[in-house]
Design a protein around this motif. Structure first.
Motif, PDB file in Angstrom:
ATOM      1  N   PRO A 612       0.827  -1.214   0.000  1.00 36.59           N
ATOM      2  CA  PRO A 612       0.000   0.000   0.000  1.00 36.59           C
ATOM      3  C   PRO A 612       0.861   1.264   0.000  1.00 36.59           C
ATOM      4  CG  PRO A 612      -0.776  -1.579   1.627  1.00 36.59           C
ATOM      5  CD  PRO A 612       0.529  -2.094   1.138  1.00 36.59           C
ATOM      6  N   ALA A 613       0.382   2.287  -0.689  1.00 41.92           N
ATOM      7  CA  ALA A 613       1.123   3.550  -0.769  1.00 41.92           C
ATOM      8  C   ALA A 613       1.325   4.153   0.608  1.00 41.92           C
ATOM      9  CB  ALA A 613       0.376   4.524  -1.680  1.00 41.92           C
ATOM     10  N   ALA A 614       0.315   4.016   1.486  1.00 42.64           N
ATOM     11  CA  ALA A 614       0.434   4.583   2.832  1.00 42.64           C
ATOM     12  C   ALA A 614       1.565   3.908   3.599  1.00 42.64           C
ATOM     13  CB  ALA A 614      -0.882   4.424   3.579  1.00 42.64           C
ATOM     14  N   LEU A 615       1.744   2.601   3.391  1.00 38.66           N
ATOM     15  CA  LEU A 615       2.833   1.897   4.070  1.00 38.66           C
ATOM     16  C   LEU A 615       4.185   2.357   3.525  1.00 38.66           C
ATOM     17  CD1 LEU A 615       3.862  -0.311   5.979  1.00 38.66           C
ATOM     18  CD2 LEU A 615       3.633  -1.936   4.098  1.00 38.66           C
ATOM     19  N   VAL A 619       7.167   4.035   5.700  1.00 39.69           N
ATOM     20  CA  VAL A 619       8.526   3.484   5.764  1.00 39.69           C
ATOM     21  C   VAL A 619       9.550   4.559   5.424  1.00 39.69           C
ATOM     22  CG1 VAL A 619      10.108   1.839   4.688  1.00 39.69           C
ATOM     23  CG2 VAL A 619       7.797   1.114   5.326  1.00 39.69           C
ATOM     24  N   ARG A 620       9.237   5.380   4.437  1.00 36.75           N
ATOM     25  CA  ARG A 620      10.149   6.469   4.078  1.00 36.75           C
ATOM     26  C   ARG A 620      10.305   7.471   5.213  1.00 36.75           C
ATOM     27  NH1 ARG A 620       7.793   7.507  -2.067  1.00 36.75           N
ATOM     28  NH2 ARG A 620       8.843   5.706  -3.052  1.00 36.75           N
ATOM     29  N   ARG A 624       9.720   1.301  11.081  1.00 37.53           N
ATOM     30  CA  ARG A 624      10.411   0.008  10.994  1.00 37.53           C
ATOM     31  C   ARG A 624       9.375  -1.106  11.086  1.00 37.53           C
ATOM     32  NH1 ARG A 624      15.894   0.071  11.851  1.00 37.53           N
ATOM     33  NH2 ARG A 624      15.810  -2.062  12.650  1.00 37.53           N
ATOM     34  N   LEU A 625       9.348  -1.971  10.117  1.00 36.81           N
ATOM     35  CA  LEU A 625       8.370  -3.061  10.092  1.00 36.81           C
ATOM     36  C   LEU A 625       8.854  -4.223  10.958  1.00 36.81           C
ATOM     37  CD1 LEU A 625       7.407  -3.153   6.301  1.00 36.81           C
ATOM     38  CD2 LEU A 625       6.227  -2.016   8.178  1.00 36.81           C
ATOM     39  N   PRO A 626       8.007  -4.708  11.864  1.00 36.04           N
ATOM     40  CA  PRO A 626       8.397  -5.865  12.686  1.00 36.04           C
ATOM     41  C   PRO A 626       8.434  -7.139  11.851  1.00 36.04           C
ATOM     42  CG  PRO A 626       6.107  -5.296  13.071  1.00 36.04           C
ATOM     43  CD  PRO A 626       6.643  -4.227  12.173  1.00 36.04           C
TER      44      PRO A 626
END
Length: 654
Positions: A612-615, A619-620, A624-626
């Protein structure tokens, strides 16, 4: 001669010191020394026999009578005979107090303070004797009935000191109870504090006359009534005689009818023994409760009747009669009550119940035990998958809902067990295997005997697993129809405990009493425990993870990737074409043809290229993704977990 021996025994036992009761074991009779270390000799051994059991007499010898006076003390606290009259020293107040303190210590209770002991002694022998009897009851209530209270040479060699002390205390407590029963019998047969030979003779004469009338009946029916007569159960004997008349034609002859009428007339005048009267009153109370629709209370009375019967000391025919009555009342309470109770106890929604319990806890912090209530309605099941719903709904598996939708979890369980779980359900061993995939162990906790015991289980172990049923089983082994549910917790209101059941057949939590749980067939509870680090039963990747929360996240993620990410799908046209072919092959005894399938990605997973664009924007900005945001399938491909991603982008929607 027999009556004379009984008179001597009653006179001696009415003031027998604690520790002087003879014990027969292994074919030998021993006489333990008294508290003063002086051997007691010359005491007759009192043993129940068929000839000594007049109406009420046999039951009076039973050790199960409630609230009996202490040895040598009448119900009014007056000694029946003095030490000089019996030739034996009466136990001193100091000896009794010492036993009270020892009984309490062995029962796990604190000893009485000196001030309390002084007040007790000041109240006199009656109060001390009553306190000794209550302390003995408290100790014996927590001891296995088969635990020996006699210390043998083998025990001295093998038992540790604390076990030897417990044996001695249990032996003394049982002697106190036995002496109390003899004291009650002595009081019943006493006049002005002395044993009345006329009362003993009347008891024997009444028993002999009733037995003679029973034996005059033709066939085996009369002999079957002897146990009722000897146990002092005349009302039950009349009822049993009515049953015998229906099945034995000989009892319907004119002569036999006349003999039966004479026996019934005599039985109507005979007194009830305390044991038989108590059991009969329980049975009658259970019937009244059933008629009022109080099924939980009726079941409790029926089971209390069975418990009292097991230690009543009644004879075989009497015991069988009362036992069948109790079992019939037990079955009636469960059969009528299950249909009336099941599904009818969800009086509040999940949110309303959560608010109600919160108000109770505000005024009484100890008013709730168990896992916190969620306030959310329970997901309704669409298949026969209640054991899977049970695991998914348990609070210790809450990470499942945060990482995996229920239908994905159900499909993953079927893939793991290679079975049609949604239509067949799970066995207990399969549920245990499933829980171990997540680092959890299912531990049997048995069947609590009271609401307090069940509350303590909830306090120690949190929410519990168990099963209910709305149709009673046909036997103890009949588990067909069991429905797996979760006992979330319990709250205290108006002095009693109410238990919250999460049932996947109902969107609202069900609130029932302890006795109503029994009506619904709750025969055993299991807890869900976190397995220790390094446990060899854990899956290999989880053994080195010490933090239970991290271990659960890792376990759910691995389970998802291995069993739930890809689903095997057989095109419908292939299934239709192969159905008649496999039917013929089955008739020929040959293996069916397995259709080819394709693997579809679970709807909850998203390819990394379609994030998804929101994700991507988050991230930018430094998000930090678990590890649980990524699911790795067996062939090494990685996908995004839509549920986890949504919670990261919009925590409020989690």
């Amino acid at each position: 001669m027999v009556r004379q021996a009984l008179l001597c025994a009653l006179a001696a036992a009415s003031c027998m010191p604690v520790g002087a009761v003879t014990v027969s074991r292994g074919g030998r009779t021993t006489a333990p020394v008294t508290a003063g270390n002086q051997p007691v000799t010359g005491l007759p051994v009192l043993q129940p026999s068929q000839g000594l059991a007049g109406p009420g007499l046999g039951a009076a010898l039973s050790p199960s009578l409630p609230s009996l006076p202490a040895p040598g003390v009448s119900g009014a606290g007056v000694p029946l005979r003095s030490g000089l009259e019996s030739g034996l020293p009466a136990p001193s107040v100091q000896e009794r107090v010492g036993l009270i303190q020892e009984f309490r210590r062995q029962a796990g209770l604190a000893p009485l303070p000196e001030a309390s002991v002084a007040l007790l002694v000041a109240e006199g022998p009656k109060a001390v004797a009553a306190a000794q009897l209550e302390a003995a009851k408290t100790l014996l209530a927590g001891v296995n009935p088969n635990f020996s209270g006699e210390v043998t040479k083998e025990d001295l060699f093998f038992d540790p000191p604390e076990t030897l002390a417990l044996r001695k205390a249990v032996g003394s407590a049982r002697q106190v109870m036995a002496g109390a029963a003899v004291g009650a019998l002595a009081e019943k047969l006493s006049t002005d504090g002395r044993i009345d030979p006329a009362a003993v003779d009347a008891a024997f004469s009444g028993s002999r006359r009733l037995a003679s009338l029973a034996k005059s009946l033709p066939g085996p029916g009369g002999r079957a009534l002897l146990d009722f007569i000897e146990d002092g159960a005349p009302r039950q004997a009349i009822e049993r005689l009515g049953q015998l008349k229906k099945h034995d034609s000989r009892l319907r002859d004119p002569g036999a009818r006349a003999a039966a009428d004479r026996l019934v007339s005599a039985l109507k005048e005979a007194p009830q023994s305390p044991a038989a009267a108590g059991l009969g009153e329980r049975a009658e109370l259970a019937r009244r409760l059933l008629a009022k629709g109080r099924y939980g209370d009726a079941l409790a009375e029926a089971r209390a009747m069975l418990s009292a019967l097991s230690v009543s000391g009644l004879r075989e025919e009497t015991r069988r009669f009362f036992g069948l009555q109790a079992l019939g009342l037990d079955a009636a309470a469960r059969e009528k009550g299950a249909a009336a109770i099941y599904g009818a106890r969800g009086l509040m929604s999940a949110a309303a119940l959560e608010e109600h319990v919160a108000r109770l806890v505000t005024s009484d912090p100890g008013a709730y035990v168990g896992a916190p209530l969620s306030g959310k309605p329970t997901r309704r099941q669409c298949y026969d998958d209640c054991p899977v719903q049970q695991a998914y709904n348990h609070p210790k598996l809450s990470r499942l809902a945060e990482q995996m939708p229920y239908l994905t979890f159900l499909a993953a369980v079927e893939s793991r067990l290679e079975d049609d779980v949604r239509h067949r359900g799970l066995m207990s061993v399969e549920s245990a295997i499933l829980l171990r995939e997540f680092g959890l162990d299912m531990v049997r906790r048995g069947a609590p005997k009271s609401a307090a015991e069940l509350v303590e289980l909830l306090r120690r172990h949190g929410s519990l697993l168990f099963s209910v049923r709305w149709e009673p089983g046909k036997s103890l082994r009949d588990r067909e129809g069991d429905h797996a549910v979760v006992l979330q917790g319990a709250f205290r209101e108006d002095g009693g405990w109410n238990f919250v059941v999460i049932d996947s057949n109902r969107s609202r939590p069900q609130v029932v009493s302890f006795d109503e749980l029994g009506v619904l067939g709750a025969t055993g509870f299991d807890s869900v425990e976190v397995m220790k680090e390094g446990d060899p039963r854990l899956p290999e990747p989880l053994r080195s993870v010490a933090d239970p929360a991290a271990r659960l996240r890792l376990a759910v993620n691995a389970f998802y990737g291995r069993y739930g990410a890809l689903r095997r799908v057989v095109p419908w046209y292939k299934a239709m074409l192969l159905a008649p072919v496999n039917f013929v092959l089955e008739r020929l005894g040959r293996d069916p043809v397995e259709p080819s399938y394709r693997e579809d990605l679970d709807d909850n997973l998203v390819p990394l290229t379609r994030a998804p664009a929101a994700l991507t924007a988050a991230v930018r900005r430094g998000l930090r993704l678990p590890a649980e945001a990524f699911v790795t399938v067996p062939d090494g491909r990685r996908f995004l977990n839509r549920i986890v991603v949504k919670s990261l982008i919009s925590p409020a929607g989690r």
